[in-house]
Design a protein around this motif. Structure first.
Motif, PDB file in Angstrom:
ATOM      1  N   ASN A 172      -3.043  -0.942  -0.598  1.00  0.00           N
ATOM      2  CA  ASN A 172      -3.057  -1.840  -1.746  1.00  0.00           C
ATOM      3  C   ASN A 172      -2.737  -1.027  -3.007  1.00  0.00           C
ATOM      4  O   ASN A 172      -3.114   0.147  -3.108  1.00  0.00           O
ATOM      5  CB  ASN A 172      -4.435  -2.478  -1.851  1.00  0.00           C
ATOM      6  CG  ASN A 172      -4.482  -3.648  -2.831  1.00  0.00           C
ATOM      7  OD1 ASN A 172      -5.534  -4.022  -3.291  1.00  0.00           O
ATOM      8  ND2 ASN A 172      -3.348  -4.236  -3.149  1.00  0.00           N
ATOM      9  N   THR A 173      -2.014  -1.637  -3.941  1.00  0.00           N
ATOM     10  CA  THR A 173      -1.696  -0.947  -5.191  1.00  0.00           C
ATOM     11  C   THR A 173      -2.318  -1.684  -6.374  1.00  0.00           C
ATOM     12  O   THR A 173      -2.693  -2.846  -6.282  1.00  0.00           O
ATOM     13  CB  THR A 173      -0.174  -0.851  -5.426  1.00  0.00           C
ATOM     14  OG1 THR A 173       0.320  -2.138  -5.823  1.00  0.00           O
ATOM     15  CG2 THR A 173       0.539  -0.359  -4.186  1.00  0.00           C
ATOM     16  N   ASN A 174      -2.389  -0.978  -7.499  1.00  0.00           N
ATOM     17  CA  ASN A 174      -2.879  -1.566  -8.747  1.00  0.00           C
ATOM     18  C   ASN A 174      -1.739  -2.052  -9.630  1.00  0.00           C
ATOM     19  O   ASN A 174      -1.945  -2.284 -10.824  1.00  0.00           O
ATOM     20  CB  ASN A 174      -3.719  -0.548  -9.527  1.00  0.00           C
ATOM     21  CG  ASN A 174      -5.198  -0.688  -9.236  1.00  0.00           C
ATOM     22  OD1 ASN A 174      -5.581  -1.111  -8.152  1.00  0.00           O
ATOM     23  ND2 ASN A 174      -6.029  -0.330 -10.203  1.00  0.00           N
ATOM     24  N   ILE A 175      -0.546  -2.181  -9.076  1.00  0.00           N
ATOM     25  CA  ILE A 175       0.551  -2.734  -9.860  1.00  0.00           C
ATOM     26  C   ILE A 175       0.174  -4.156 -10.267  1.00  0.00           C
ATOM     27  O   ILE A 175      -0.078  -5.008  -9.409  1.00  0.00           O
ATOM     28  CB  ILE A 175       1.866  -2.718  -9.063  1.00  0.00           C
ATOM     29  CG1 ILE A 175       2.271  -1.278  -8.762  1.00  0.00           C
ATOM     30  CG2 ILE A 175       2.974  -3.439  -9.811  1.00  0.00           C
ATOM     31  CD1 ILE A 175       3.507  -1.138  -7.905  1.00  0.00           C
ATOM     32  N   LEU A 176       0.083  -4.395 -11.553  1.00  0.00           N
ATOM     33  CA  LEU A 176      -0.468  -5.609 -12.170  1.00  0.00           C
ATOM     34  C   LEU A 176      -1.972  -5.704 -11.933  1.00  0.00           C
ATOM     35  O   LEU A 176      -2.731  -6.040 -12.823  1.00  0.00           O
ATOM     36  CB  LEU A 176       0.223  -6.874 -11.674  1.00  0.00           C
ATOM     37  CG  LEU A 176       1.702  -7.026 -12.038  1.00  0.00           C
ATOM     38  CD1 LEU A 176       2.220  -8.376 -11.591  1.00  0.00           C
ATOM     39  CD2 LEU A 176       1.937  -6.839 -13.534  1.00  0.00           C
ATOM     40  N   GLY A 177      -2.423  -5.432 -10.722  1.00  0.00           N
ATOM     41  CA  GLY A 177      -3.849  -5.456 -10.429  1.00  0.00           C
ATOM     42  C   GLY A 177      -4.080  -5.504  -8.939  1.00  0.00           C
ATOM     43  O   GLY A 177      -3.219  -5.936  -8.166  1.00  0.00           O
ATOM     44  N   PRO A 178      -5.248  -5.037  -8.468  1.00  0.00           N
ATOM     45  CA  PRO A 178      -5.532  -5.016  -7.031  1.00  0.00           C
ATOM     46  C   PRO A 178      -5.950  -6.386  -6.515  1.00  0.00           C
ATOM     47  O   PRO A 178      -6.360  -7.257  -7.274  1.00  0.00           O
ATOM     48  CB  PRO A 178      -6.692  -4.020  -6.923  1.00  0.00           C
ATOM     49  CG  PRO A 178      -7.424  -4.188  -8.222  1.00  0.00           C
ATOM     50  CD  PRO A 178      -6.363  -4.474  -9.257  1.00  0.00           C
ATOM     51  N   GLU A 179      -5.850  -6.541  -5.200  1.00  0.00           N
ATOM     52  CA  GLU A 179      -6.233  -7.799  -4.567  1.00  0.00           C
ATOM     53  C   GLU A 179      -6.474  -7.530  -3.092  1.00  0.00           C
ATOM     54  O   GLU A 179      -5.914  -6.594  -2.525  1.00  0.00           O
ATOM     55  CB  GLU A 179      -5.117  -8.843  -4.740  1.00  0.00           C
ATOM     56  CG  GLU A 179      -5.465 -10.229  -4.231  1.00  0.00           C
ATOM     57  CD  GLU A 179      -4.343 -11.239  -4.454  1.00  0.00           C
ATOM     58  OE1 GLU A 179      -4.555 -12.421  -4.171  1.00  0.00           O
ATOM     59  OE2 GLU A 179      -3.252 -10.833  -4.905  1.00  0.00           O
ATOM     60  N   ASN A 180      -7.308  -8.344  -2.481  1.00  0.00           N
ATOM     61  CA  ASN A 180      -7.508  -8.270  -1.037  1.00  0.00           C
ATOM     62  C   ASN A 180      -6.392  -9.079  -0.373  1.00  0.00           C
ATOM     63  O   ASN A 180      -6.334 -10.301  -0.549  1.00  0.00           O
ATOM     64  CB  ASN A 180      -8.882  -8.815  -0.670  1.00  0.00           C
ATOM     65  CG  ASN A 180      -9.214  -8.632   0.801  1.00  0.00           C
ATOM     66  OD1 ASN A 180      -8.454  -9.035   1.668  1.00  0.00           O
ATOM     67  ND2 ASN A 180     -10.355  -8.028   1.076  1.00  0.00           N
TER      68      ASN A 180
END
Length: 568
Positions: free
Chosen positions: A460-468
């Motif tokens: 998972n990346t934090n591009i824009l924000g993380p998500e499951n």
């Protein structure tokens, strides 16, 4: 005389054994058409199957051949995906639009035919076009063939618990608006249990699912998350549940008071009615993790309720309500997901392959895309990507048809096995890197050798924000070897791999801001899409496909397409 008796006995035993292992044909017809439904103070026209919402439950035995005639009497294109079914040598029946077939157009029909092999438990079927999955879905129950039993005590009764999501709107319009404006789709108005929202929603006091149980009896609840865009917590007040299967694979029994499911996943639990005679709410609410620039994205923060009523319970009585986890209770979700183990020695169990032929490191997450000209989009549009590639479905021919007939120009077989740039995947600083935010659109796939062992590390990346992200692979089950938070570290995290009794699934919920490792054997020739099972992500690019080559023999070779395969 004795010899005749002996021969008769042998013949009888052979006949009995043959009858016990016999498989059959299960044939159904799905009429897909619009129907009027009353929910949440409104009269809503929805697309459904055979006039029921949810659609009909299909019951089969392992080894049966299922034939479903789909007659499209709706105003929309439609396909049906048999979620989790292996489709061994029946790739043409898998169902994802523009991947294995062109959609069934209004007024047309198509027959899905496939044999269910080496699978038992709970799966489901749903539309694989647009947001129609919100109302076109139902359970697919696979029981052991004759002569076999469950690897747990026989339940008194089996009950599908299908968790869904409801909009007070035309769901096709919901998706079209999101696509046109480049924003997230409008939030749903309710969640449902077996089609009913429950008494916490307006005008829904008498629209609540009710399950009557006998004290002391044990029930097999077949829980399916058919929601479009939400993971869900599910609890029953004052009752424990024992997980015995997930995604049609048996598990080591796991006792819990809460079940967590991502869209697409199924969980089979044994529930014993061991509490005082009374009334108990069952309830489901979202597990929400998505953030953008550190801010939690809006989500449908509502709760659906049904009721578990003991036979003989005096009426009226106020049901007890379970204490549900907070919407952002990641520790509870992770404990459930990571505690499940496979049942070694269960029917169809295979050991984990230790030699890996094809390794992949795949970043998954949100992205942006420029607004097209002459649209209402004010930009940039919300998008998504894998390894900085945002998948685009073909428009004139399906991937499988192009693959089978060697048609050029439809796809390229160069999906990267690792991201082009290594970076600090879970660090917020990447949001200032514009090339990372705007993933190029492409139709890139990966080719796999028949019978090769594939390992994928989802990051998972934090591009824009993380998500499951619930990642679903068509055509295969896979071992989930490990999962965790932060950036995957090969030196330390590989030591955490469970190579003895890992859980087996077809959909893995990659932890928010974290990673998961899966492994599978590519023993099923054809084209199989790998995608996030949030419908807000499939149209915007969080997908790719595997093209598995034919094996060396006729019984490992994909047959030609059926004569009635829909045309684009």
């Amino acid at each position: 005389m004795g010899r005749h008796v002996f021969l008769f006995a042998c013949t009888f035993l052979l006949f009995a054994a043959s009858a016990a292992s016999a498989t059959g044909i299960v044939e159904r017809t799905f009429y897909v058409k619009n129907m009027t439904v009353h929910r949440l103070c409104k009269t809503q026209v929805v697309t459904a199957v055979n006039g029921s919402f949810p659609g009909p439950t299909i019951h089969v035995q392992e080894g049966d051949t299922l034939i479903v005639h789909v007659v499209n009497q709706s105003p929309y294109n439609i396909t049906i995906h048999w979620h989790g079914v292996f489709q061994m040598l029946s790739n043409w029946a898998d169902g994802p639009s523009m991947v294995t077939q062109c959609p069934i157009q209004p007024g047309r029909k198509y027959t899905y035919k496939f044999t269910i092999t080496k699978q038992e438990g709970t799966l489901w079927w749903h539309a694989h076009v647009s947001f129609l999955r919100a109302t076109v879905y139902g359970a697919l129950i696979i029981r052991p063939r004759g002569g076999h039993s469950y690897p747990f005590p026989m339940p008194y009764k089996e009950v599908p618990i299908v968790l869904g999501e409801w909009w007070n709107a035309n769901v096709v319009d919901v998706e079209r608006l999101a696509t046109a404006t480049g924003t997230s789709p409008n939030l749903s108005d309710a969640f449902t249990i077996n089609g009913w929202p429950g008494d916490l929603y307006p005008c829904s006091k008498h629209q609540m699912y009710e399950l009557t149980v006998l004290k002391g009896k044990t029930y097999l609840l077949r829980i399916i998350n058919a929601a479009v865009n939400n993971q869900l917590f599910y609890k029953i007040a004052n009752h424990k549940m024992t997980v015995v299967a997930i995604d049609s694979s048996y598990t080591k029994p796991y006792v819990t008071d809460v079940v967590v499911t991502a869209p697409g996943q199924t969980v089979d639990v044994l529930l014993t009615a061991d509490q005082p005679v009374g009334s108990y709410y069952m309830a489901a609410k979202p597990y929400a993790t998505a953030t953008v620039n550190g801010q939690l994205l809006p989500f449908a923060n509502t709760t659906t309720r049904g009721v578990l009523v003991y036979d003989g319970c005096p009426s009226p009585v106020t049901p007890l309500m379970p204490a549900l986890p907070a919407f952002n209770d990641t520790p509870t979700a992770h404990k459930f997901y990571s505690s499940l183990k496979g049942s070694v020695g269960a029917r169809f169990w295979d050991p984990v392959p230790l030699k890996v032929d094809h390794k992949m490191f795949v970043t998954i997450g949100l992205a942006l895309a420029p607004c097209p000209a002459n649209t209402s989009c004010t930009g940039p549009k919300l998008s998504a990507s894998m390894n900085n590639e945002s998948f685009v479905e073909p428009t004139s021919i399906s991937l499988l048809q192009a693959f089978y007939n060697n048609v050029n120009g439809v796809f390229t077989a160069d999906f990267p096995s690792k991201p082009a740039i290594e970076f600090d995947y879970t660090n917020n600083s990447i949001n200032s890197n514009l090339p990372m935010l705007f993933a190029p659109k492409s139709t890139k796939v990966a080719k796999l050798k028949f019978n090769s062992v594939v390992e994928i590390i989802f990051q998972n990346t934090n591009i824009l924000g993380p998500e499951n992200h619930p990642m679903h692979l068509h055509g295969f089950d896979f071992f989930i070897l490990a999962q965790g938070f932060g950036n995957y570290n090969p030196k330390t995290d590989r030591k955490k791999f469970n190579l003895i009794n890992p859980q087996i699934r077809n959909t893995v919920a990659v932890p928010v801001g974290g990673w998961a490792v899966i492994r599978f054997v590519a023993n099923n020739p054809g084209v199989w899409i790998l995608h996030c099972h949030l419908d807000m992500h499939l149209p915007v690019g969080l997908a790719t496909a595997f093209m598995v080559e034919n094996g060396p023999t006729p019984d490992t070779t994909l047959p030609p397409p059926p004569a009635d395969l829909p045309r684009c």
